[in-house]
Design an enzyme around this catalytic site. Structure first.
Site, PDB file in Angstrom:
ATOM      1  N   GLU A 188      -9.223  -1.122 -10.650  1.00  0.00           N
ATOM      2  CA  GLU A 188      -8.365   0.013 -10.290  1.00  0.00           C
ATOM      3  C   GLU A 188      -7.182   0.151 -11.240  1.00  0.00           C
ATOM      4  OE1 GLU A 188      -5.788   1.891  -6.547  1.00  0.00           O
ATOM      5  OE2 GLU A 188      -6.809  -0.024  -6.277  1.00  0.00           O
ATOM      6  N   LYS A 230     -12.213   2.275  -9.641  1.00  0.00           N
ATOM      7  CA  LYS A 230     -11.384   3.029  -8.688  1.00  0.00           C
ATOM      8  C   LYS A 230     -10.243   3.689  -9.458  1.00  0.00           C
ATOM      9  CE  LYS A 230      -8.690   2.785  -4.428  1.00  0.00           C
ATOM     10  NZ  LYS A 230      -8.442   2.088  -3.146  1.00  0.00           N
TER      11      LYS A 230
END
Length: 364
Positions: A188, A230
């Site tokens: 992420e 992500k």
């Protein structure tokens, strides 16, 4: 000359790849329920509920004990350390409740951010020390994937080359350690929406960040088929006066991904970044309808954008169980439809779903 020393066995690769694909199969996405104690406190404060372990447990029990049909929309749930070991009212571990529904259990692994000296208040991520041992323990305790959030901001001289490289390398090191311990790493790198920059600037920065992340993952011999990304969607800064349609967001987002993310990555699960529940769903739907090649599953890993209506419906009262669970199921189904490009916007969906969930300098 680059010499090859195998990082993973074929059995390890197969297991990682199968888990990653399972999480994002057939319109499934991820519920991010890994808010820290402090962040959960901010959420509870808004509905005038005290931030106790029991109140946090009660709300999460409502989310995790919904009807088993939720597994058609939710493929994975990210838990905070506390939640991995919590139980429902009958003494059953949350992680077992989720697994029985066929939902993959994940765990937040980063330990927050630390300042990068000599930069304009930029940060790196903490948590690499002892990470291998923590991964091994979490795997033993039922987790099958991990999450690590790096934060990059758009501002004067930001993100700097140092911040991009440091966060990319830290993400890659984390991903490698995860895979060695049998956990699928969710990578992420969030370009946060704070600021007044336009969408085009965000696209430029997002491409630079993702290119650096995938170079680092390659350098660290990370098996891409056993990872998930992500990222942020490509949007204008929250203070930008120019507004963009979901279709414009989709085109900029998929273009950035197309230029930077290898097709070997099985799934991309967007973060909601403080968008309202409805905007997060509409943008995801537009992304899946975008007329560009999309070799990956394009899905969701939402926290606030899956929980806001449910939290408002709950209000800390046990008698609101049914409406709370219905509100959560409604958002889960809507985002699952959006992950297949099949969501139909039905006008107003209620005040909680259209309210902006933006928080400046947001931390989990």
């Amino acid at each position: 000359m680059a010499h090859q020393f195998p990082a993973l066995t074929s059995e390890q690769k197969k297991a990682l790849s199968e888990t990653a694909r399972r999480i994002v199969a057939n319109g499934k996405g991820i519920l991010a329920a890994d808010e820290s104690v402090g962040t959960m406190g901010n959420r509870l404060q808004r509905i005038k509920v005290e931030n106790t372990e029991e109140n946090r447990r009660q709300f999460r029990e409502l989310l995790f004990t919904v009807d088993s049909s939720v597994s058609q929309s939710i493929g994975g749930v990210i838990l905070f350390h506390e939640t991995l070991y919590q139980k429902d009212g009958q003494g059953k571990l949350f992680r077992d409740i989720l697994k029985e529904k066929g939902i993959v259990v994940g765990i937040k692994l980063d330990q927050g951010v630390a300042p990068l000296a000599g930069t304009n208040k930029e940060t790196t991520v903490q948590g690499l020390d002892g990470l291998s041992e923590r991964c091994a323990q979490y795997k033993k305790d039922g987790a099958d994937f991990g999450k690590w959030r790096a934060v990059l901001k758009i501002d004067n001289q930001c993100p700097s080359h140092l911040a991009i490289q440091e966060n990319a390398n830290t993400l890659a090191r984390y991903a490698s350690i995860c895979q060695q311990n049998g956990l699928v790493p969710i990578v992420e790198p969030e370009v946060i929406p704070d600021g007044s920059h336009d969408m085009e600037h965000c696209q430029y920065v997002t491409e630079k960040v993702l290119a650096a992340v995938y170079k680092a993952l390659n350098d660290h011999h990370v098996y891409l088929e056993g990872t998930l990304l992500k990222p942020n969607m490509v949007t204008a800064g929250h203070a930008c006066t120019k507004k963009y349609t979901p279709e414009q967001v989709a085109m900029a987002t998929v273009t950035a991904l197309h230029r930077t993310v290898p097709a070997a990555v099985p799934g991309i699960c967007f973060l909601s970044g403080g968008m309202s529940e409805e905007d997060a769903t509409l943008n995801l739907n537009a992304i899946n309808l975008c007329p560009l090649p999309k070799p990956w599953k394009l899905s969701f890993s939402y926290g606030r954008a899956l929980q806001a209506s449910a939290l408002a419906a709950w209000g800390g009262k046990a008698e609101n169980k049914k409406t709370t669970q219905e509100a959560f199921m409604k958002r889960a189904l809507a985002n699952s439809q959006a992950a297949k490009g099949q969501y139909v916007h039905m006008g107003s969906s209620g005040s909680a779903s259209t309210q902006s969930l933006f928080t400046a300098s947001y931390t989990y």
